[in-house]
Write a protein that holds these residues in place. Structure first.
Motif, PDB file in Angstrom:
ATOM      1  N   VAL A 291       1.964   0.399   3.429  1.00 40.30           N
ATOM      2  CA  VAL A 291       0.523   0.376   3.180  1.00 40.30           C
ATOM      3  C   VAL A 291      -0.048  -0.940   3.700  1.00 40.30           C
ATOM      4  O   VAL A 291       0.655  -1.948   3.766  1.00 40.30           O
ATOM      5  CB  VAL A 291       0.206   0.512   1.674  1.00 40.30           C
ATOM      6  N   PRO A 292      -1.335  -0.954   4.069  1.00 39.58           N
ATOM      7  CA  PRO A 292      -1.956  -2.229   4.465  1.00 39.58           C
ATOM      8  C   PRO A 292      -2.144  -3.112   3.246  1.00 39.58           C
ATOM      9  O   PRO A 292      -2.341  -2.628   2.128  1.00 39.58           O
ATOM     10  CB  PRO A 292      -3.301  -1.795   5.058  1.00 39.58           C
ATOM     11  N   GLU A 293      -2.087  -4.405   3.451  1.00 37.72           N
ATOM     12  CA  GLU A 293      -2.244  -5.354   2.350  1.00 37.72           C
ATOM     13  C   GLU A 293      -3.647  -5.233   1.763  1.00 37.72           C
ATOM     14  O   GLU A 293      -4.636  -5.145   2.483  1.00 37.72           O
ATOM     15  CB  GLU A 293      -1.997  -6.779   2.845  1.00 37.72           C
ATOM     16  N   SER A 294      -3.717  -5.249   0.426  1.00 36.53           N
ATOM     17  CA  SER A 294      -5.008  -5.084  -0.245  1.00 36.53           C
ATOM     18  C   SER A 294      -5.033  -5.941  -1.496  1.00 36.53           C
ATOM     19  O   SER A 294      -4.000  -6.193  -2.118  1.00 36.53           O
ATOM     20  CB  SER A 294      -5.235  -3.614  -0.603  1.00 36.53           C
ATOM     21  N   ASP A 295      -6.222  -6.373  -1.871  1.00 38.43           N
ATOM     22  CA  ASP A 295      -6.379  -7.187  -3.073  1.00 38.43           C
ATOM     23  C   ASP A 295      -6.045  -6.410  -4.346  1.00 38.43           C
ATOM     24  O   ASP A 295      -5.699  -6.997  -5.369  1.00 38.43           O
ATOM     25  CB  ASP A 295      -7.810  -7.720  -3.174  1.00 38.43           C
ATOM     26  N   LYS A 296      -6.123  -5.099  -4.292  1.00 37.53           N
ATOM     27  CA  LYS A 296      -5.865  -4.321  -5.511  1.00 37.53           C
ATOM     28  C   LYS A 296      -4.376  -4.164  -5.783  1.00 37.53           C
ATOM     29  O   LYS A 296      -3.976  -3.688  -6.841  1.00 37.53           O
ATOM     30  CB  LYS A 296      -6.520  -2.945  -5.410  1.00 37.53           C
ATOM     31  N   TYR A 297      -3.532  -4.563  -4.792  1.00 42.36           N
ATOM     32  CA  TYR A 297      -2.099  -4.554  -5.026  1.00 42.36           C
ATOM     33  C   TYR A 297      -1.622  -5.989  -5.161  1.00 42.36           C
ATOM     34  O   TYR A 297      -2.136  -6.901  -4.536  1.00 42.36           O
ATOM     35  CB  TYR A 297      -1.349  -3.901  -3.856  1.00 42.36           C
ATOM     36  N   SER A 298      -0.624  -6.198  -5.968  1.00 45.31           N
ATOM     37  CA  SER A 298       0.017  -7.501  -6.056  1.00 45.31           C
ATOM     38  C   SER A 298       1.512  -7.309  -5.835  1.00 45.31           C
ATOM     39  O   SER A 298       2.041  -6.226  -6.070  1.00 45.31           O
ATOM     40  CB  SER A 298      -0.234  -8.153  -7.421  1.00 45.31           C
ATOM     41  N   GLN A 299       2.177  -8.359  -5.394  1.00 45.01           N
ATOM     42  CA  GLN A 299       3.599  -8.248  -5.110  1.00 45.01           C
ATOM     43  C   GLN A 299       4.389  -7.858  -6.358  1.00 45.01           C
ATOM     44  O   GLN A 299       5.417  -7.200  -6.286  1.00 45.01           O
ATOM     45  CB  GLN A 299       4.124  -9.577  -4.543  1.00 45.01           C
ATOM     46  N   LYS A 300       3.925  -8.275  -7.528  1.00 47.79           N
ATOM     47  CA  LYS A 300       4.648  -7.964  -8.748  1.00 47.79           C
ATOM     48  C   LYS A 300       4.484  -6.502  -9.156  1.00 47.79           C
ATOM     49  O   LYS A 300       5.365  -5.898  -9.756  1.00 47.79           O
ATOM     50  CB  LYS A 300       4.172  -8.883  -9.877  1.00 47.79           C
ATOM     51  N   SER A 301       3.310  -5.934  -8.862  1.00 50.56           N
ATOM     52  CA  SER A 301       3.054  -4.566  -9.295  1.00 50.56           C
ATOM     53  C   SER A 301       3.577  -3.529  -8.310  1.00 50.56           C
ATOM     54  O   SER A 301       3.725  -2.365  -8.658  1.00 50.56           O
ATOM     55  CB  SER A 301       1.549  -4.360  -9.507  1.00 50.56           C
ATOM     56  N   LEU A 302       3.871  -3.925  -7.079  1.00 49.66           N
ATOM     57  CA  LEU A 302       4.350  -2.980  -6.088  1.00 49.66           C
ATOM     58  C   LEU A 302       5.766  -2.530  -6.427  1.00 49.66           C
ATOM     59  O   LEU A 302       6.617  -3.326  -6.821  1.00 49.66           O
ATOM     60  CB  LEU A 302       4.338  -3.612  -4.700  1.00 49.66           C
ATOM     61  N   ALA A 303       6.017  -1.230  -6.225  1.00 54.96           N
ATOM     62  CA  ALA A 303       7.361  -0.700  -6.447  1.00 54.96           C
ATOM     63  C   ALA A 303       8.292  -1.168  -5.330  1.00 54.96           C
ATOM     64  O   ALA A 303       7.854  -1.612  -4.262  1.00 54.96           O
ATOM     65  CB  ALA A 303       7.301   0.828  -6.508  1.00 54.96           C
ATOM     66  N   SER A 304       9.587  -1.044  -5.570  1.00 57.45           N
ATOM     67  CA  SER A 304      10.569  -1.513  -4.589  1.00 57.45           C
ATOM     68  C   SER A 304      10.545  -0.696  -3.310  1.00 57.45           C
ATOM     69  O   SER A 304      11.032  -1.147  -2.269  1.00 57.45           O
ATOM     70  CB  SER A 304      11.975  -1.472  -5.201  1.00 57.45           C
ATOM     71  N   ASN A 305       9.996   0.516  -3.368  1.00 55.55           N
ATOM     72  CA  ASN A 305       9.929   1.360  -2.172  1.00 55.55           C
ATOM     73  C   ASN A 305       8.560   1.318  -1.505  1.00 55.55           C
ATOM     74  O   ASN A 305       8.211   2.217  -0.740  1.00 55.55           O
ATOM     75  CB  ASN A 305      10.290   2.806  -2.523  1.00 55.55           C
ATOM     76  N   VAL A 306       7.783   0.278  -1.816  1.00 54.39           N
ATOM     77  CA  VAL A 306       6.469   0.087  -1.189  1.00 54.39           C
ATOM     78  C   VAL A 306       6.460  -1.254  -0.473  1.00 54.39           C
ATOM     79  O   VAL A 306       6.772  -2.290  -1.066  1.00 54.39           O
ATOM     80  CB  VAL A 306       5.325   0.129  -2.228  1.00 54.39           C
ATOM     81  N   ILE A 307       6.136  -1.225   0.798  1.00 58.25           N
ATOM     82  CA  ILE A 307       6.036  -2.460   1.580  1.00 58.25           C
ATOM     83  C   ILE A 307       4.624  -2.575   2.131  1.00 58.25           C
ATOM     84  O   ILE A 307       3.969  -1.574   2.444  1.00 58.25           O
ATOM     85  CB  ILE A 307       7.070  -2.495   2.727  1.00 58.25           C
ATOM     86  N   GLU A 308       4.165  -3.819   2.242  1.00 62.83           N
ATOM     87  CA  GLU A 308       2.815  -4.076   2.739  1.00 62.83           C
ATOM     88  C   GLU A 308       2.868  -4.706   4.121  1.00 62.83           C
ATOM     89  O   GLU A 308       3.752  -5.514   4.421  1.00 62.83           O
ATOM     90  CB  GLU A 308       2.066  -5.017   1.792  1.00 62.83           C
ATOM     91  N   TRP A 309       1.923  -4.310   4.936  1.00 64.07           N
ATOM     92  CA  TRP A 309       1.746  -4.961   6.225  1.00 64.07           C
ATOM     93  C   TRP A 309       0.447  -5.766   6.132  1.00 64.07           C
ATOM     94  O   TRP A 309      -0.612  -5.230   5.845  1.00 64.07           O
ATOM     95  CB  TRP A 309       1.665  -3.932   7.346  1.00 64.07           C
ATOM     96  N   SER A 310       0.569  -7.063   6.367  1.00 63.08           N
ATOM     97  CA  SER A 310      -0.529  -7.965   6.019  1.00 63.08           C
ATOM     98  C   SER A 310      -1.647  -8.005   7.047  1.00 63.08           C
ATOM     99  O   SER A 310      -2.625  -8.689   6.864  1.00 63.08           O
ATOM    100  CB  SER A 310       0.021  -9.393   5.833  1.00 63.08           C
ATOM    101  N   ASN A 311      -1.505  -7.274   8.133  1.00 61.15           N
ATOM    102  CA  ASN A 311      -2.525  -7.346   9.178  1.00 61.15           C
ATOM    103  C   ASN A 311      -3.049  -5.960   9.527  1.00 61.15           C
ATOM    104  O   ASN A 311      -2.631  -4.943   8.973  1.00 61.15           O
ATOM    105  CB  ASN A 311      -1.956  -8.034  10.423  1.00 61.15           C
ATOM    106  N   SER A 312      -3.945  -5.924  10.484  1.00 61.29           N
ATOM    107  CA  SER A 312      -4.615  -4.680  10.835  1.00 61.29           C
ATOM    108  C   SER A 312      -3.846  -3.836  11.838  1.00 61.29           C
ATOM    109  O   SER A 312      -4.298  -2.758  12.200  1.00 61.29           O
ATOM    110  CB  SER A 312      -6.004  -4.994  11.426  1.00 61.29           C
ATOM    111  N   MET A 313      -2.715  -4.322  12.314  1.00 60.78           N
ATOM    112  CA  MET A 313      -1.913  -3.647  13.342  1.00 60.78           C
ATOM    113  C   MET A 313      -2.655  -3.539  14.663  1.00 60.78           C
ATOM    114  O   MET A 313      -2.330  -2.690  15.496  1.00 60.78           O
ATOM    115  CB  MET A 313      -1.463  -2.246  12.879  1.00 60.78           C
ATOM    116  N   ASN A 314      -3.619  -4.381  14.864  1.00 59.35           N
ATOM    117  CA  ASN A 314      -4.383  -4.394  16.105  1.00 59.35           C
ATOM    118  C   ASN A 314      -3.842  -5.513  16.989  1.00 59.35           C
ATOM    119  O   ASN A 314      -3.825  -6.675  16.580  1.00 59.35           O
ATOM    120  CB  ASN A 314      -5.868  -4.619  15.815  1.00 59.35           C
TER     121      ASN A 314
END
Length: 394
Positions: A291-314
């Motif tokens: 998933v794209p990085e978002s303020d509504k997610y935090s590293q602590k609340s993310l499940a182990s099978n969820v990874i964030e990409w911190s940029n727009s992929m552009n």
């Protein structure tokens, strides 16, 4: 003891020949002036002086001193003020591991009998007196690096006998520096019977982490197959992100020969990797979510099978995508989720030895006063040299 950070600049000392050559060349530049009264001079007085004459010797010395001082300053002198000890020639640094202590027990006990210091590998190494008590600290590359530096400061003239388990985790640092000579004693953990996890590309070829710690064909007996056939991927993101994701997955497929299948809307329930802009309310623990990085997610609340990409992929705004690093990052996340890791794998002895590099510890001279003294001397010498040169017309 004085050392130099860039000793190659000592070649600049050949520049001392320049003031000497200019000095003698300048002495021969006198102009002959005919004067009528010279006919009354005796023949003896008319004879030219022969041989080399050192005129303006102090001016020459000043110029040589300026070149010498400048050359030594550019070589960046360092002062090693570390204390030395000559009561023993070796120290021993030991990994807190039963396999290590059992295998090298004789060497360690002999060192203790000789009075040679023996230390456990820790951030602040503690000296051991016998092998009865071992700390429970896990040896990491960073811990080993800190231990080598600490002992190098305390024992700068002693070589280090290092006893470790040959393991992949030591490669977490690109290089491990040791300030003093080092003799490596490594042992492979042949007692480990961990089942190798692989991606079965077809009925015969298994891809996993090989003994060299690289992704490739694995020929282990009875491997654990964590992925069969193509990895099924469902993409539901913006158009720009879709373009980047599809290009990255295609690169993984072509470079590593790992089959990947892109699913359509009707097949998304079969997906093993879901790239989405919105996480579903219920997560499937057997699915990896990107998933794209978002303020509504935090590293602590993310499940182990969820990874964030911190940029727009552009590629225009994302350096990792522009530099082609995104496919490798994505593949690493996929393999880690499947359990295909290289953390505990043994590396070759050649790779292990290549990790270590000797680099001496030196304490630089106090920068502020040394720089001030250096500049002051140069200014004084240059001023004095110019005054003498103008005063003597030399």
């Amino acid at each position: 003891m004085i050392d130099f950070n860039t000793p190659t600049l000592h070649w600049g000392l050949f520049g001392l020949a320049i003031p000497i050559l200019i000095h003698f060349w300048h002495q021969k530049q006198g102009k002959r002036l005919d004067w009528a009264a010279t006919q009354w001079l005796s023949e003896k007085n008319l004879q030219q002086a022969r041989g080399i004459r050192l005129d303006n010797i102090w001016l020459l010395v000043l110029r040589l001193a300026i070149v010498l001082l400048l050359c030594l300053a550019l070589a960046k002198p360092l002062w090693n003020t570390l204390q030395t000890s000559s009561s023993f020639s070796k120290i021993h640094l030991i990994e807190s591991n039963t396999l290590v202590t059992n295998n090298f027990r004789f060497e360690i006990e002999e060192a203790l009998k000789k009075g040679e210091p023996c230390f456990w590998i820790e951030n602040s190494p503690t000296e051991l007196k016998d092998l009865s008590e071992q700390p429970k600290e896990v040896t990491k590359a960073s811990v080993l690096q800190n231990a080598l530096i600490e002992l190098g400061k305390k024992y700068p003239k002693q070589s280090v006998e290092l006893y470790v388990v040959n393991q992949q985790s030591l490669t977490n640092l690109p290089v491990i520096y040791h300030p003093t000579p080092l003799n490596l004693h490594a042992i492979s953990d042949s007692t480990r019977q961990d089942q190798v996890k692989v991606w079965q590309v077809d009925g015969q070829k298994n891809v996993g982490i090989n003994p060299e710690g690289q992704l490739g064909i694995v020929t282990a007996n009875n491997p654990e197959i964590v992925q069969k056939g193509a990895l099924k991927v469902w993409i539901s993101t913006s158009q720009s992100a879709q373009k980047t994701l599809k290009a990255s997955l295609k690169a993984i497929e072509e470079v590593y020969q790992l089959p990947i299948q892109l699913l359509d809307e009707n097949q998304k329930e079969q997906a093993q990797l879901v790239c989405t802009g919105q996480l579903p309310q219920v997560l499937n623990p057997e699915v990896l979510y990107l998933v794209p990085e978002s303020d509504k997610y935090s590293q602590k609340s993310l499940a182990s099978n969820v990874i964030e990409w911190s940029n727009s992929m552009n590629p225009q705004t994302d350096d990792a995508v522009f530099e082609g690093k995104f496919p490798a990052w994505l593949l690493e996340k996929i393999l880690n989720f499947q359990g295909i890791k290289a953390e505990n794998n043994t590396i070759s002895n050649r790779q292990l030895k290549a990790l270590f590099k000797e680099q001496k510890l030196v304490k630089p001279l106090e920068t502020e006063w040394f720089t001030a003294v250096l500049i002051t001397l140069l200014v004084l010498l240059l001023s004095l040299e110019r005054w003498l040169a103008i005063h003597r017309n030399a």
